[in-house]
Scaffold this active site. Structure first.
Site, mmCIF file in Angstrom:
data_model
loop_
_atom_site.group_PDB
_atom_site.id
_atom_site.type_symbol
_atom_site.label_atom_id
_atom_site.label_comp_id
_atom_site.label_asym_id
_atom_site.label_seq_id
_atom_site.Cartn_x
_atom_site.Cartn_y
_atom_site.Cartn_z
ATOM 1 N N LYS A 112 0.825 -1.210 0.000
ATOM 2 C CA LYS A 112 0.000 0.000 0.000
ATOM 3 C C LYS A 112 0.866 1.271 0.000
ATOM 4 O O LYS A 112 0.446 2.309 -0.502
ATOM 5 C CB LYS A 112 -0.910 0.036 1.223
ATOM 6 C CG LYS A 112 -1.780 -1.199 1.434
ATOM 7 C CD LYS A 112 -2.981 -1.203 0.530
ATOM 8 C CE LYS A 112 -4.093 -2.160 0.915
ATOM 9 N NZ LYS A 112 -3.799 -3.575 0.970
HETATM 10 C C1 PLP Z 1 -4.449 -4.686 0.477
HETATM 11 C C2 PLP Z 1 -3.674 -5.953 0.430
HETATM 12 C C3 PLP Z 1 -3.953 -6.958 -0.513
HETATM 13 C C4 PLP Z 1 -5.108 -6.857 -1.476
HETATM 14 O O1 PLP Z 1 -4.964 -5.851 -2.426
HETATM 15 P P1 PLP Z 1 -6.239 -5.303 -3.227
HETATM 16 O O2 PLP Z 1 -5.744 -4.185 -4.051
HETATM 17 O O3 PLP Z 1 -7.216 -4.868 -2.176
HETATM 18 O O4 PLP Z 1 -6.779 -6.446 -4.028
HETATM 19 C C5 PLP Z 1 -3.134 -8.068 -0.555
HETATM 20 N N1 PLP Z 1 -2.110 -8.220 0.324
HETATM 21 C C6 PLP Z 1 -1.820 -7.283 1.249
HETATM 22 C C7 PLP Z 1 -0.707 -7.526 2.188
HETATM 23 C C8 PLP Z 1 -2.580 -6.126 1.338
HETATM 24 O O5 PLP Z 1 -2.275 -5.202 2.259
#
Ligand code: PLP
Length: 462
Positions: A112
């Site tokens: 993120k």
């Molecule tokens: C947010 C997240 C995901 C999923 O990503 P999306 O864009 O919501 O599909 C997968 N793994 C981790 C560690 C995350 O923080």
């Protein structure tokens, strides 16, 4: 670039407006009016360039000249100076043609950060220019929260209210949010699950009067700029492994469909992607939908990959818009069905379009754990449970072993130490800047799953 809503009834916006707006006023999500296509030569010329340079090439068609090119370059450079690895997102080899892309070298140890570090600087730039201030309300299944808080903490252009489902995020994840003691940061544990939190945030956006009153903005992947920033690493990693002269495949641990949708966009922009694998945990609404066309919301089940414990995948609406030929009325009808009856059905001809790009698979808890152990036993690499979901799905769906397979490694193993320790015997250490996380003071409030209570809380704390 102009942006339009997936539901066809909100005004067209430019980039800066989309950045600040989050959800469209008709309840839809903003998407660019057209995909900028990069020529083979442009993609070839990315070889040997830095992450920041490639980011500029990929992002500028979406952002410039509205934001001048030199300013965008500066924002990109600032955003990625907070990463602990020079490559920003290094590739690591698991086996012959099998790779993982480490997206967790940012300040809060999850992918993120790649988008949110840039988003924070974009917000600061645009709001500074306009002398405005925003209120960010977000929902987190774990990682968005800390990454969003990190990108705006202590900055005077935003107040942030972050909702997490009480008791359903890991201790490391919670502490990363709740130990940030800044006046503009408000952590709230909601008595409910992630979907309840996300539904409340959407409800705030759909309350147009309240929304305008507090100048509401979004950091969830309903915000176009988040998805946009994630397109970049599909290019950097594919080019490192031979694109555009060679095809590359990706496996993406998926929850809200933002990350894998960014891969879909990379493909529309001209990157030769062979397979895009949507890897889900036991919360498998997307793998069910992509196999039989039936999008049906069920109960959220807690798993060892909590950041993907999601039933309602917001960004799937963007894909619907694309496979329904940009017909907002059709998307609106599907979303209306979802609201009324908790489900909708995609017609076979439309589903076939999606299937040309995506393979989807659900990975059980047991398989996830076995994959953590297997990767460790073979090559000594320690991967987190989210990454393991992707690696497992990659191995089971890989059509052509001569095409490199890249699994996105979305979190640092130290964020989920229990599962990792159980399967490898190794206790993954937090990086030094977070070593004393468990000694820091925590601050958060607990609220019921009640929209009116939340609204009152926000107004009292602004
Ligand atoms: C947010 C997240 C995901 C999923 O990503 P999306 O864009 O919501 O599909 C997968 N793994 C981790 C560690 C995350 O923080």
């Amino acid at each position: 670039m102009k942006y339009i809503s997936t539901r066809g009834e909100a005004p067209e916006l430019n980039f800066e407006e989309v950045l600040l707006t989050g959800l469209a006023r008709d309840g839809g999500l903003y998407v660019p009016k057209s995909w900028p296509v990069l020529s083979k030569d442009t993609i070839k010329a990315m070889r040997g360039q830095s992450y920041q340079q490639v980011a500029f090439i990929v992002l500028s068609p979406y952002v410039c000249p509205e934001i001048p090119e030199d300013d965008l370059k500066e924002l990109i450079n600032k955003a990625y100076s907070s990463f602990r690895h020079d490559a920003i997102v290094p590739l690591a080899q698991l086996d012959g043609n099998e790779w993982i892309l480490e997206l967790f070298h940012g300040p809060t140890l999850a992918f993120k950060d790649v988008a949110l570090q840039l988003l924070g600087h974009l917000f600061g730039y645009v709001l500074g220019k306009r002398s405005e201030k925003i209120t960010i309300v977000g929902a987190t299944s774990g990682d968005t929260g800390s990454a969003a808080i990190d990108c705006v903490q202590g900055r005077n252009f935003a107040e942030i209210f972050m909702l997490h489902p009480k008791g359903r995020v890991s201790d490391v994840q919670r502490r990363q949010m709740t130990t940030v003691i800044e006046k503009n940061v408000h952590n709230i544990a909601i008595e409910g699950d992630f979907d309840d939190c996300q539904a409340m945030v959407k409800a705030l956006f759909n309350d147009l009067e309240f929304r305008d009153k507090i100048n509401l903005s979004a950091v969830n992947s309903i915000n176009w700029a988040r998805v946009m920033a994630q397109i970049v690493y599909y290019f950097t990693s594919a080019v490192a492994l031979g694109a555009p002269d060679r095809k590359v495949s990706f496996s993406v641990p998926t929850g809200n469909f933002g990350d894998v949708y960014a891969g879909y966009i990379a493909k529309q922009m001209g990157l030769p992607i062979d397979q895009l694998i949507v890897a889900t945990n036991t919360n498998d609404i997307l793998s069910r939908t992509l196999s039989n066309g039936e999008y049906k919301v069920g109960e959220t089940i807690p798993t060892i990959s909590p950041s993907m414990d999601i039933q309602v995948s917001s960004n799937f609406e963007r894909l619907l818009f694309n496979i329904y030929d940009a017909k907002g009325a059709e998307v609106r009808a599907l979303m209306e069905n979802l609201k009324q009856s908790g489900q909708f059905n995609i017609t076979d001809d439309r589903l076939d379009i999606a299937k040309q790009t995506f393979n989807a698979m659900r990975v059980s808890e047991d398989e996830t754990k076995k994959t953590i152990a297997d990767v460790f036993n073979r090559g000594g690499q320690v991967i987190d449970p989210h990454t393991a979901v992707g690696v497992n799905a990659a191995r089971k769906n890989w059509n052509d072993k001569s095409v490199p397979m890249i699994s996105l490694s979305t979190a640092h193993p130290a964020k989920f130490p229990e599962a990792v320790k159980e399967m490898t015997g190794v206790h993954p250490e937090l990086p030094s800047h977070m070593a004393n996380l468990f000694e820091r003071e925590e601050k958060f409030d607990v609220l019921p799953n009640d929209l009116d209570v939340l609204k009152k809380y926000i107004l009292e704390h602004l």
